[in-house]
Design an enzyme around this catalytic site. Structure first.
Site, PDB file in Angstrom:
ATOM      1  CG  ASN A  83      -2.083   0.998   1.027  1.00 37.23           C
ATOM      2  OD1 ASN A  83      -2.354   1.780   1.919  1.00 37.23           O
ATOM      3  ND2 ASN A  83      -2.739   0.993  -0.122  1.00 37.23           N
ATOM      4  CG  HIS A 108       6.140   2.893   1.380  1.00 43.29           C
ATOM      5  ND1 HIS A 108       4.802   3.169   1.508  1.00 43.29           N
ATOM      6  CD2 HIS A 108       6.482   2.159   2.468  1.00 43.29           C
ATOM      7  CE1 HIS A 108       4.347   2.622   2.626  1.00 43.29           C
ATOM      8  NE2 HIS A 108       5.352   2.005   3.222  1.00 43.29           N
ATOM      9  CD  GLN A 114      15.642   9.494  10.540  1.00 40.92           C
ATOM     10  OE1 GLN A 114      15.139  10.571  10.879  1.00 40.92           O
ATOM     11  NE2 GLN A 114      16.920   9.372  10.227  1.00 40.92           N
ATOM     12  CE  LYS A 115       4.937   6.460   9.252  1.00 46.69           C
ATOM     13  NZ  LYS A 115       4.339   5.414  10.151  1.00 46.69           N
TER      14      LYS A 115
END
Length: 292
Positions: free
Chosen positions: A32, A37, A149-150
């Site tokens: 998704n 990404h 890094q989220k």
């Protein structure tokens, strides 16, 4: 278009000829895909010659009652997006291919680092992350792996895993990609209603406010955090956690204490997880002596 492989043996055979002379990068995802990404792939291409993107909704990192069954699966659309950024291979196994026995009797546990933050309310989540990332590392055997890094705690756990299991892999943390209003991109953002989507950027705004305040040595950290929690809750969020840690995720003394970067040059990170409707949102903000 990237080549798609659903079986471990086929992927290994496809990338084996490149190992001697070219660098291979792995970008693990659950599919998704969004622009965040795709930016991971762009970064991977800066560090390697061949980029493998895995797409696998990993059942072992979902707890009871979480959204495993409803998590969006959009393989065709994902592959088309990956073609636009030049990914070379997509590894999209089914559950039986990844887990001949489910749940797997072998576990990969990361210890105390998993027992805080997300690990408090998702106690099995990082065990699932540990085994699937270990498997992907063994299957692809990349030179470099890119993670966003989220998921700051996840990134720290993976770096620890690479160190402790002696993987010869460079792990790169990619900066958070945000929408124009500051909301961190996430596949789960699509769970937000229209009104919730308008509210969601408040999380990042609050982190930015905290980042400016904690270096001023004016109020104790527990006072700042309590005020931020109240504002976030008043906006309609249900907070899982809001905390300030060192960049290595060590705990700080927050009771009656403030931070003075002139005396203590350690980098800090503010981390939050909060529910807004059906969506559990993650975000974080690094704070350094040069940014306060």
């Amino acid at each position: 278009m990237p080549m798609i492989h659903h079986h471990i043996s086929a992927l290994r055979a496809a990338i084996q000829p490149y190992r001697a002379a070219q660098r291979i990068a792995l970008v693990p995802t659950m599919g998704n895909l969004h622009d965040g990404h795709l930016e991971l792939v762009n970064i991977a291409k800066q560090h390697a010659d061949i980029v493998v993107v895995s797409i696998f909704v990993n059942p072992t990192q979902f707890g009871v009652g979480e959204d495993f069954d409803s998590y969006p699966r959009t393989l065709d659309e994902d592959v088309a997006k990956l073609a636009t950024v030049g990914a070379d291979y997509v590894f999209a196994p089914n559950i039986d291919e990844m887990y001949p026995v489910l749940p797997p009797p072998t576990t990969v546990r990361a210890g105390a680092i998993t027992e805080q933050l997300c690990g408090k309310t998702r106690p099995t989540h990082f065990d699932g992350v540990g085994i699937v990332v270990s498997k992907l590392f063994n299957i692809v055997q990349p030179n470099v792996a890119i993670f966003g890094q989220k998921d700051y705690q996840q990134l720290a756990i993976i770096k620890q895993l690479v160190r402790d299991l002696s993987y010869s892999i460079e792990v790169i943390g990619a900066p958070i990609v945000r929408a124009a209003d500051g909301l961190a991109l996430s596949s789960r953002n699509q769970y937000l209603s229209e009104s919730e989507r308008q509210t969601a950027p408040i999380l990042q705004q609050e982190l930015q406010y905290l980042a400016k305040q904690i270096g001023g040595n004016q109020q104790p950290l527990d006072v700042l955090l309590a005020a931020s929690r109240q504002r976030i809750t008043s906006a309609g969020f249900v907070i899982d956690y809001l905390d300030i840690k060192t960049a290595q995720l060590d705990s700080l003394k927050t009771d009656g204490s403030s931070v003075n970067f002139n005396e203590n040059q350690q980098d800090l990170v503010i981390l939050v997880a909060a529910w807004l409707g059906r969506a559990r949102l993650l975000d974080n903000q690094l704070v350094t002596a040069n940014t306060v």
